[in-house]
Design a protein around this motif. Structure first.
Motif: not given
Length: 540
Positions: A244-250
């Motif tokens: 979930g955090f990766y999606e936001q960062q991406r």
């Protein structure tokens, strides 16, 4: 523990990795993500040493054990399930085999003259076996197999008689029993029901080795990993945090890259305009020359790579009556196994029922009874007036014409539709460019599922019955499907082991248990809150 340093890899004409670097440290749990065909399996094979990189190097700490689970499980036969599991448990299984061999030698009168040497070797091997906790191995094997959904009867039965999906579970059990220093798991959540998935989640959370895994189940990945390694366009990028955090960062990185690209494009356009305007004037020659040199030196900013995701929008489905399906006094058994005894159940318009229950509880049978692909032994099934039913089942993928192309199959299904709208439909379900010309026989499981789904949803029914619709689908396609079904106006009945899918789409729960059928108003999230469990088979 494993480091990839500036690796390069080419498969045929395809550049898979270009100067890519990443590392998996002791005790880390990492998720490996990237589009299909990006090179996830190639990366695993390089980490295990099965395949060398063309450039750069893969370095592994000395003496570490690596357990690799892939979708290609190989041949299994000639042993019980529990013996097959123990045989793959790494160093301990090699020691166990030698111990058995020495025991046979000690009992062999023809080898009496070797007795002293055998007894000495037996002592050494037995000490090593104890050191590796070998005597607890069989108990642990039964425990792991039970966690992955095997009954006692299956564990002691012939591994060769299992289906492909159950053999996958045996292959996974072998790696879990091995408890290596590093586990590389390629889609371990495939072929698992919800109970097994949750058991595996707990197992991996408590595993103290390093882990790298791929999974199409975002909930599963979110609960286990603490960093994401992304393969994109030949490079590896590491993000700390869960999926979930990766999606936001991406998304943030893409937005910033796009803004930077647009700023540079505006500046370049301004400079080029100046050069074009004044290049013929002698009075501006020095300025023009200076700006030309400046432009030559500027490092061009690349736009962010576009991820191909196309939103699918439903045509409005015709309205059905309020009573969509009614089951009264249903009895159903297979051989001596009673599945239903006097089941009463009704579905009303706009209800979205998810069906929960352990393996063999009768989930798929219920869907077959409602769709008319199975008949009850007693009782009645009535589908309401003006109900147009769409049924997605796993076997539907086997019915595709292997020789037809993806586009040909769509054209044959919808002869009245225009080429443009069929190409748009294919694009929504991940078939772009030359993909539409692929023959159906070469499609992967995920591609077949997408094609069947596309055909079902193009001319939408007002009652969707879905049996494990997200099997084989990657995370991006699942998100697209969830987004589309969230907008769907009709009625739904579905079985799924994907908790994200269950939570996003259900507003009713039908739970099938050995002590009866329970109905819950409210969707899966409310069901979890009320029962305190994520799946029926986990109740104490």
């Amino acid at each position: 523990m494993i480091r990839l340093d500036k690796i390069g890899k080419q498969n045929g004409r395809q550049l898979v990795f270009v100067e890519a670097s990443a590392a998996l440290q002791k005790g880390e749990k990492a998720g490996l993500v990237g589009p299909n065909g990006a090179g996830k399996t190639t990366l695993f094979r390089m980490m295990t040493g099965e395949e060398p990189p063309d450039e750069g190097q893969v370095s592994t700490d000395r003496g570490i054990t690596i357990g690799y689970f892939s979708q290609d499980v190989g041949e299994m036969s000639g042993r019980t399930v529990v013996a097959e599991t123990m045989a793959g448990a790494g160093p301990v299984s090699v020691v166990a085999a030698e111990l058995k061999e020495i025991e046979a030698g000690l009992a062999d009168p023809d080898r009496a003259d070797e007795m002293e040497a055998l007894i000495e070797r037996y002592g050494e091997v037995q000490a090593r076996f104890e050191e590796l906790d070998g005597y607890a191995l069989e108990g642990r094997a039964y425990e792991v197999l039970a966690g992955l959904g095997f009954s006692q009867e299956m564990m002691d039965g012939d591994v060769g008689k299992l289906s492909g999906g159950w053999k996958m579970r045996v292959a996974l059990a072998r790696i879990l029993l091995m408890r290596p220093d590093v586990m590389l798991l390629d889609e371990p959540s495939n072929h698992l029901d919800l109970e097994s998935l949750i058991w595996l989640e707990d197992f991996l959370k408590n595993y103290d080795g390093a882990l790298m895994m791929t999974s199409h189940d975002r909930e599963f990945m979110n609960r286990i990993v603490t960093k994401i390694i992304e393969i994109d366009g030949g490079s590896l990028t590491t993000y700390s945090g869960d999926y979930g955090f990766y999606e936001q960062q991406r998304a943030m990185a893409d937005t910033q890259a796009q803004a930077q690209f647009e700023r540079q494009q505006a500046m370049l356009a301004k400079e080029i305009k100046f050069i074009e305007r004044f290049k013929a004037r002698a009075s501006h020659a020095a300025q023009v020359q200076s700006r030309v040199k400046k432009l030559d030196k500027i490092e061009r900013v690349e736009p962010p790579k576009r991820r191909q995701t196309v939103a699918f929008e439903f045509q409005p489905a015709p309205r059905s009556g309020d009573d969509v399906a009614m089951l009264k006094g249903i009895h159903k058994k297979y051989g001596s196994r009673i599945v239903y005894e006097g089941l009463d159940f009704s579905i009303r318009r706009k209800e979205r029922w998810c069906v929960m229950g352990i393996n063999g509880a009768g989930k798929s049978t219920l869907l077959k009874l409602i769709t008319g692909t199975a008949t009850p032994d007693a009782g009645s099934v009535t589908v309401g007036g003006s109900v147009k039913l769409g049924y997605f089942a796993q076997h539907a993928m086997d019915l595709l014409d292997g020789e037809a192309t993806v586009f040909g199959d769509l054209e044959a299904s919808f002869p009245q539709a225009g080429q443009g709208s069929l190409r748009a439909l294919a694009g929504c379900f991940g078939f772009s460019g030359d993909d539409v010309e692929k023959p159906c026989r070469v499609l992967s499981g995920g591609e077949k599922a997408r094609l069947v789904m596309a055909k079902m949803l193009f001319d939408p029914p007002n009652f969707l019955v879905l049996d494990e619709p997200t099997n084989h689908l990657d995370i991006v396609t699942k998100e697209m499907l969830i987004g589309a079904l969230a907008q769907y106006e009709g009625t739904m009945l579905f079985v799924s082991h994907d908790r994200h899918f269950l939570a996003a789409l259900s507003n009713r729960v039908l739970e099938l248990t050995p002590d009866g059928v329970h109905q819950y108003g409210g969707g899966y999230t409310e069901y979890v809150a009320r029962t305190g469990q994520e799946a029926p088979g986990l109740r104490g």
